[in-house]
Scaffold this active site. Structure first.
Site, PDB file in Angstrom:
ATOM      1  N   THR A  37       8.284  74.485  25.978  1.00 16.18           N
ATOM      2  CA  THR A  37       7.861  75.875  26.082  1.00 16.18           C
ATOM      3  C   THR A  37       8.918  76.928  25.787  1.00 16.18           C
ATOM      4  OG1 THR A  37       8.205  76.250  28.447  1.00 16.18           O
ATOM      5  CG2 THR A  37       6.152  75.228  27.831  1.00 16.18           C
ATOM      6  N   THR A  61       3.820  77.284  24.230  1.00 17.40           N
ATOM      7  CA  THR A  61       4.331  75.916  24.184  1.00 17.40           C
ATOM      8  C   THR A  61       3.689  75.060  23.100  1.00 17.40           C
ATOM      9  OG1 THR A  61       4.675  73.930  25.544  1.00 17.40           O
ATOM     10  CG2 THR A  61       2.608  75.112  25.850  1.00 17.40           C
ATOM     11  N   GLU A 107       4.546  71.766  23.993  1.00 18.24           N
ATOM     12  CA  GLU A 107       4.827  70.764  25.026  1.00 18.24           C
ATOM     13  C   GLU A 107       6.216  70.175  24.855  1.00 18.24           C
ATOM     14  OE1 GLU A 107       5.047  67.446  26.402  1.00 18.24           O
ATOM     15  OE2 GLU A 107       4.630  68.276  28.358  1.00 18.24           O
ATOM     16  N   GLY A 148      10.470  74.824  30.634  1.00 23.00           N
ATOM     17  CA  GLY A 148      11.098  73.782  31.432  1.00 23.00           C
ATOM     18  C   GLY A 148      10.167  72.741  32.008  1.00 23.00           C
ATOM     19  N   GLY A 149       8.950  72.566  31.451  1.00 16.22           N
ATOM     20  CA  GLY A 149       8.038  71.576  31.999  1.00 16.22           C
ATOM     21  C   GLY A 149       7.671  71.904  33.432  1.00 16.22           C
TER      22      GLY A 149
END
Length: 607
Positions: free
Chosen positions: A418, A436, A438, A513-514
């Protein structure tokens, strides 16, 4: 003027001229926007570069790459508004930060027009031909993450362009086509490859195996060098089509046919994406999810994002814990505060893993997502936190609605990627958008739109945000399992902050950052709103995260004694590289102040 950007003296035609001449301010006013190609100063060769923070008086743009920030800045300077600027920023990011976001992915956009907060959902959807077995092998076991991600299986129907089109139709001021000028010019004339893009390419393995991606990003078998002048004529041609014909150019016709062919002809694991999936995609307006914390109201994205819900749980649990004398010690979050923060995160992530998924497929506890951050419920959760850690993997979900749930807990699995954009314009309109594809470089599939030209755009691997296993060992379904047309659960946390009493805008922020987006954004909110740090100081602070299992501290940023003390409490903590990409803008007495994450190459620009 940002020290990152040197420009010629060509001037832009401002919207203010229309005001002075008494011209009507209709949406999409015919105001000239002439993009002024900047030159970028050499990037500092550092993984952590201190940023100064930026004070402006009238407007500001914060984005993950200087060229993207500059595009938004020029749009605002020409009289465009925040929505206009975010379109231009996103298109440039597709070109210069292809590993993180782009027209092949999805996004969540929070918008404030001075009176109303809106939420625009451009999250990807699962193709109509998939089911819960999408990421299971022949023996019924989940695939390894990268086997699933770097394939056609992982590609969801992209939504970013259609969502931006929806937001622009409602709020935009400059004509849609003009906003593509910066990205098209840079794609045709070339831009210098940044150190971050080079490093990402050098560390990446699977993109090399893609016929188009390997040839474009690894000429002679090596990653593009820092400073290489990269042109992307295929992307320029695609953006021209979208500029002229809108999102239909991406979702129908030759560009869509090429996208589907790339997915369905993948060399290892072809996907099931079809033309009807692309043509039928709808961006959605969602009801913003707003909640009070201390003297503020925080507005963020509702499910299918888990970001706002989980942040509100973390902050709300912290508010019910004993107040600490020193949450900050020697300029760093103190060990007692880190203990509370990590424990609150464990409990919030336990709820996240059970309840949160696409609301078109899953009902909220008690039919209201706000039950998850009800003060009485969070007070009961805070009672579970003591001097010792609950322990890795031991946090159990709560029951906010006092009802039996039909869902099983989703096992932990990787989440990545992202980019974040924050904008506040001269009229006080604000944007927080997290966008994003992913994982880095998404599905590692480059699509050229059947242009026959070099380059193109990357496709997302967003479907790997679904649970790979559709059920638990007892056969109980998992809320975030794969289903046709469903949007995978996200951690993206675009956030707008307001004073609770006055309703005045306070800040716009978010991060990549997930799953750690949630921790990064929550800590920045605490630092800015509770500890009184400015945006840059808040973004500079080191990170600490847990997804419910082990805890991780940002490598090299805390004293050894902090790690030892957390482990003495039972946190199973160790150090790890934690690369956020926070962007934040805050309203001040004299205008605006912006911060950019020192871990990435983003900057803030404004006047």
């Amino acid at each position: 003027m940002s020290p990152w950007v040197l420009r010629s003296r060509q001037r832009l035609v401002p919207l203010a001229a229309a005001l002075m001449l008494g011209l009507p301010l209709s949406v999409h006013a015919e105001v000239a926007f002439d993009y002024d190609m900047p030159e970028i100063a050499p990037e500092v060769a550092s993984d952590y570069e201190e940023k100064p923070g930026w004070a402006t008086e009238r407007f500001a743009v914060a984005a993950a790459n200087p060229l993207a920030t500059d595009a938004g800045y020029q749009v605002l300077r020409a009289g465009g508004n925040a929505v206009d600027a975010v379109v231009a920023v996103q298109m440039v990011l597709t070109l210069v930060e292809p590993q993180s976001s782009g027209i092949g992915g999805g996004a969540f956009l929070m918008h404030y027009d001075g009176e109303t907060v809106s939420a625009f959902d451009g999250r990807e959807t699962a193709p109509s031909a998939v089911d819960g077995s999408l990421f299971l092998d022949d023996s019924g076991e989940p695939l390894d993450f990268m086997d699933a991600a770097a394939s056609g299986l992982s590609v969801g129907v992209p939504g970013t362009v259609r969502m931006l089109e929806l937001a622009h139709a409602e709020h935009g001021r400059l004509p849609w086509a003009q906003l593509f000028g910066p990205a098209i010019a840079l794609a045709e004339q070339g831009f210098p490859v940044s150190r971050r893009l080079h490093t990402s390419l050098a560390e990446e393995q699977h993109l090399r195996d893609d016929p188009l991606g390997g040839a474009f990003y690894y000429p002679d078998g090596e990653a593009l060098a820092v400073g290489h002048e990269l042109r992307n004529p295929a992307l320029a041609a695609i953006l021209r089509e979208i500029a002229e014909h809108g999102s239909a150019a991406l979702h129908e016709g030759p560009i869509a046919e090429d996208l589907v062919e790339r997915v369905r002809s993948h060399h290892t694991r072809p996907g099931a994406l079809g033309l009807e999936d692309l043509a039928g995609y709808e961006a959605k307006r969602r009801e913003p999810l707003c909640g009070d914390w201390k003297a503020y109201t925080l507005c963020g994205f509702p499910p299918p994002s888990s970001g706002q819900l989980t942040i509100m749980q973390i902050l709300g649990i912290l508010e019910h814990l004993p107040e600490l004398e020193a949450p900050v010690a020697d300029g760093l979050p103190s060990e007692p505060w880190l203990h509370q923060f990590l424990e609150a995160s464990r409990l919030a992530f336990a709820d996240r893993g059970l309840y949160i998924a696409d609301p078109d497929f899953v009902e909220a506890p008690g039919s209201d997502w706000a039950t998850l951050f009800d003060p009485d419920y969070l007070a009961s959760r805070a009672e579970l936190i003591g001097e010792q850690s609950i322990g890795s993997g031991n946090a159990e979900p709560g029951n906010p609605a006092a009802l039996a749930t039909a869902w099983a807990i989703q096992p932990e699995q990787p989440e990545y990627g992202t980019s974040h954009i924050s904008i506040i314009d001269e009229q006080g309109n604000a944007i927080a958008m997290t966008t994003t594809i992913e994982a880095a470089f998404g599905a590692r599939i480059l699509a050229d739109g059947s242009t026959g030209l070099a380059g193109g755009y990357l496709l997302n691997n967003e479907l790997t945000d679904f649970s790979f296993s559709p059920t638990d060992a007892e056969g109980t379904p998992i809320a975030n399992r794969v289903e046709p047309g469903k949007r995978p659960r996200s951690s993206m946390s675009p956030t707008l902050v307001f004073e609770r009493d006055s309703g005045e805008l306070v800040a716009s922020l978010g991060s990549p950052g997930g799953a750690a987006i949630i921790h990064y954004t929550a800590k920045a909110l605490v630092a800015m709103l509770d500890w009184g740090l400015n945006a840059q100081e808040a973004l500079d602070l080191p990170h600490a995260i847990t997804l419910g299992g082990p805890a991780f501290l940002e490598e090299g940023r805390f004293p050894a004694a902090t790690l030892e003390a957390l482990n003495a409490r039972g946190h199973d903590a160790s150090e790890r590289e934690l690369v956020s990409g926070l962007q934040a803008l805050q309203v001040t007495e004299t205008g605006l102040f912006g911060g950019a994450d020192p871990r990435r190459e983003g900057v803030v620009m404004g006047e």
